[in-house]
Design an enzyme around this catalytic site. Sequence first.
Site, PDB file in Angstrom:
ATOM      1  N   HIS A 162       0.820  -1.213   0.000  1.00  0.00           N
ATOM      2  CA  HIS A 162       0.000   0.000   0.000  1.00  0.00           C
ATOM      3  C   HIS A 162       0.856   1.266   0.000  1.00  0.00           C
ATOM      4  CE1 HIS A 162      -4.140   0.741  -0.316  1.00  0.00           C
ATOM      5  NE2 HIS A 162      -4.464   0.958   0.938  1.00  0.00           N
ATOM      6  N   ASN A 216      -6.649   6.070   3.173  1.00  0.00           N
ATOM      7  CA  ASN A 216      -8.049   6.290   2.797  1.00  0.00           C
ATOM      8  C   ASN A 216      -8.530   7.709   3.041  1.00  0.00           C
ATOM      9  OD1 ASN A 216      -7.997   3.599   2.191  1.00  0.00           O
ATOM     10  ND2 ASN A 216      -9.260   2.947   3.912  1.00  0.00           N
TER      11      ASN A 216
END
Length: 629
Positions: free
Chosen positions: A464, A510
């Site tokens: 990520h 996010n």
Amino acid sequence: MPSIERTPASRSWSAKLHHGVRWRVAKGYDLLRTRAARLNRARLRDTRFIGITGSAAKTTTKDLIHLILSESHAVISSQDSRNIPVAVERTILQARARHEFCVVEAGVRWPGEADRSIRLLRPDIGVLTMIRRDHSRAFGGVDGIAAEKAKMIEALPPDGIAVLNIDDPRVQEIGARCRCRILWVGRDAGADVRLLDARSRWPDIPLEVEIEFEGKHHVVRTGLWGTQLASAVATALAVAAACGIPLERAIPPLVRASTSEGRMQIVSHDDGVTYIRDDFKAPHWAMMEPIAFLGDSIARRKIAIIGTISDYSSDSKPRYRQIAREARANADLVVFIGPNAHWAESARRDDSDDSIRAFFDPRSAAAFLRETLRPGDLVLLKGSNKADHLSRLVYDRETPIACWRNDCRVNMNCGTCRWLREAPPPDPRAIVAPIPDWVAAQRFPRPVVVGLGNPGERFLDTPHNAGYRLVDMVAERHGGEWKDVGAGTVCTIEIEGRGVTLFKPAALMNNSGPAVKRWLDAIGADAGDCVVVYDEFDLPLGDTRRKSKGGGSGHRGVRSVIQALGTMEFPRIRIGVRPEGYTGSAGARVLASLAPEDERLLSQGLNEGVGVLAAMLEPLDSGDRAGVS
């Protein structure tokens, strides 16, 4: 007494203690509620319990059953579309000995969730409307969904009654194992309550259904709209028959039936615009019927507004294109809203075709619709309430609303939310540290290369963090030095004499968008000055691709950036992170450490990404933003 300075560690301990106490209190309350509901159910010996499950039409069926039974009996039923186990418990808790029937809607979201509701409900009559692909990921496919839905029917006692959809092959299989009486409903010739015909057209023909039961033909006139609700009407009449109510008595009340919230609900405005609100749920398989209803309607102009397809999968791009073409054949204008709305633009006939429009969020679409809608327009809203909250477009038409959040995720009607007309509290996840004063005195060159990732040592080498890692590589190769600017860290470098700014937002992946937006605003840049670099699980590990624009698909970090910048028009570099042969959860994999061979492939991809970035920077730096392909 001297004051004691609380350290970060002590605050963390205090927060953990507070969270632990709240969790235990909540669990204790849940346990007490469950026990109280179980005791209440045990004492209601004379109340008949009707349980309704299925992939769709549960709420409409429940409301119609309540309408029919309440003509001559005391009835209580689930509120709105509340069907999780907690809602089932609350409905049973509200039942009293005077209630002859208790009608309960029971939904499932993951394997095993039905058990809690059914153990408590212990239905006398069970209804299974249909089985579709909703929540298929959680259940590992449609067969898993069918197994969970079947539990309602399997729980019926030998003297119980099952009301089942004969037109659904999976429901037929469940019926074959049923140990009690069955009332079959549907168009098949073997149905007990056979649906012969249905018609409905706005504005002159509310839903009219023809059925056959025990050799008699019945015409059922309702206050509903749309032939897709005909099955719910027939199912409700079958339940009435199971309760011993003759159809001659059950049919007349249906002319007063009102549509459930967000399910083919007609809303007319004083300004002459009429909405068909079918915005509660939008799986792909349920899209065509409301679109066809719009096409058959009589109106001066027809507009289809389509939100997120709720049964998302990796092959949704052709689905959006298919739906766009179908909608354009039935409407004068088609407006798509949501992170994947741009996929529908591929259905345009050419660049000059403006019959299909795409907007990332409802707020952007609302501004367009304020200028576009005119008296006499008939507007279909088809979306997923939890994802889109498209009903805000209707409320905003009356009075400008205050809440345009895209990350609410609360599956409730916006009209009952206190924040619709008030400014909602700030999302704590969107709070960004201020930019230092010294930033204003310096010039930061364009383009700005934004690398997405998660700050913190534990995320350092996870897939990520591919965006972070790529800009780190670029900074190291060009002698850059990172500086803290509150909203993130920044580095300015030169590549072949051209100035470039590198930026890493100081936010979890996010919630990257607010930090990126604050930094761009601070230096007077905009989305067109950016190149955003991030990991892409849909690409094989190490595969590197460039992209000029588009939605975020399943990448919440990119969605956050799009939402904050208010546009999908910025170039990106995507670094593939899906290992060969991997079929598990993306969320778990992108935050896990890599095996040595996988790390080697990712490093190759990052090196390739550095070269791709160099090729992209020249047109951006020269001002030719359209040069990125």
